[in-house]
Design an enzyme around this catalytic site. Sequence first.
Site, mmCIF file in Angstrom:
data_model
loop_
_atom_site.group_PDB
_atom_site.id
_atom_site.type_symbol
_atom_site.label_atom_id
_atom_site.label_comp_id
_atom_site.label_asym_id
_atom_site.label_seq_id
_atom_site.Cartn_x
_atom_site.Cartn_y
_atom_site.Cartn_z
ATOM 1 N N LYS A 255 0.850 -1.295 0.033
ATOM 2 C CA LYS A 255 -0.037 -0.097 -0.098
ATOM 3 C C LYS A 255 0.708 1.224 -0.002
ATOM 4 O O LYS A 255 0.380 2.452 -0.281
ATOM 5 C CB LYS A 255 -1.050 -0.101 1.090
ATOM 6 C CG LYS A 255 -1.983 -1.312 0.988
ATOM 7 C CD LYS A 255 -3.441 -0.790 1.355
ATOM 8 C CE LYS A 255 -4.039 -1.921 0.804
ATOM 9 N NZ LYS A 255 -5.517 -2.294 1.322
ATOM 10 N N ARG A 256 1.975 1.115 0.343
ATOM 11 C CA ARG A 256 3.043 2.311 0.586
ATOM 12 C C ARG A 256 3.907 2.527 -0.957
ATOM 13 O O ARG A 256 4.504 3.416 -1.195
ATOM 14 C CB ARG A 256 4.039 2.337 1.666
ATOM 15 C CG ARG A 256 3.392 2.960 2.697
ATOM 16 C CD ARG A 256 4.426 2.509 4.085
ATOM 17 N NE ARG A 256 3.594 1.911 4.978
ATOM 18 C CZ ARG A 256 3.313 0.619 5.165
ATOM 19 N NH1 ARG A 256 4.087 -0.235 4.778
ATOM 20 N NH2 ARG A 256 2.541 0.119 6.028
#
Length: 486
Positions: A255-256
Amino acid sequence: MNQDVRVRYAPSPTGHLHIGGARTALFDYLMARKHGGQFVVRFEDTDQTRHKESGIQDQLDGLRWLGLEWDESVDVGGPYAPYRQTERLHLYAPYTDQLLASGHAYHCYCSEEDLEKERAEQEARGEMGGYSGRCRHLTPEQVEAFRAEGRKPSVRFKVPSGRIIAFEDRVREHVEFESDGIGDFIIERPDGMPTYNYAVVLDDVLMKINLVIRGEEHLSNTPRQILLYEALGLPIPEFAHLALILNEDRKKMSKRDETVLQFMNQYAELGYIPEAVLNFIALLGWSPVGEQEIFSKEELIEQFDLGRVSKSPAIFDTHKLNHLSNAYMKKADLDRVIGLCVPHLVKAGLVPAERTAEEQAWVEKLVALYQEQLTYGAEIVPLSSMFFRDDVEMENEETAAILKEESVPVVLGAFLSKVETAQDFAPETIGAMLKEVQKETGFKGKQLFMPTRVALTGQMHGRDLNHTIHLLGKEKVAARLRLILS
Ligand code: GLU
């Protein structure tokens, strides 16, 4: 299907709408609309550690932005309300009682430490079997002793041994699991909270969901859920598990990961056209029959087919995203493009928030100049930044070198004198002035236009020159020419 298809998107409200969730929701939506069914959005908010109160709103905002209207959810209600799990806990108790009474589930008094120890021992023996099932056969005395210690039990599902659990997935086709690889799993924690595998089954049953579309990461949960349906004597829905979406390096996205735009609010904030993003997401795993690439929502509803969703991972192709976004931008009404761009110019401090009619007309023409080139609204800022500077910044050495050519002072000098005496500064007038410069100096084509463009913009390529000069305005143009000539 001869009954209405009922599908659901069931996010844990932990943040903004992710592209993976958006794809699940889109495929749900398309199936519901195609087959005249209902699209349900419900929230699995029982994991208090990951829960974010704004998560529900964020998810709904993302769906709304994409244009995926739902039929039942927390805001619009529906026949199977409530649509958030923490408000549904009372509904599960009778099923738990049924499973305990029929011997399909049992109370487990193992503490975290007991389980940790058991896992370590299993590992040391090189086993990976899950829970041993040692609370399956507790004597009443043992139970009494645990209770006296103040231990609260969890409820575990008794996984039958030696079973093959098979199902026909709408995407993955035939799927099989061996029950022996699955240890007895917890369905209700000591605090009374249901686990995901349990609550999802009951919610799907109670909401009459008959097609479950979700990410492949849940594939290994499905046999557990099937066992629960069977034990409760409830109808099993169809399943469609969607393959992962990988980043451009064909790696799983974290998600980063900042190499790809993953959250719908990012697209919205950058001023993407939602229909373009919807189109892009539809093609993450689904391949249409022909060569067509651009699909309206109506066309997607008509043509979407779960049978043409790939089993292999989809690759997030930024080039394709840009290509589609640009195609939608070109076709969009200018007013819409203005709406997507102007807030970014204001935010960057380049144009005032409150504009005079003249300033408004100018900014609209500026957006019109770049419409063909844009992929998203915020791009207007870097693309048009040269309009807002006092000086001219040369793009690179090659650009700077152009201004060293002999013809340059002659051409620019002639143009400057025309600019200084110009009665009006309309694009057509500017075109006519450049023609006169050509006649007077004998320089034409590239020798005329390139130095003019470079002197005024610092760039070798750009939008239509007459319109660019017009939008720069007489003062700026004269000042920039003087600067180069001095
Ligand atoms: N809350 C689960 C998730 O967000 C839903 C899984 C399912 O659709 O069953 O992944």
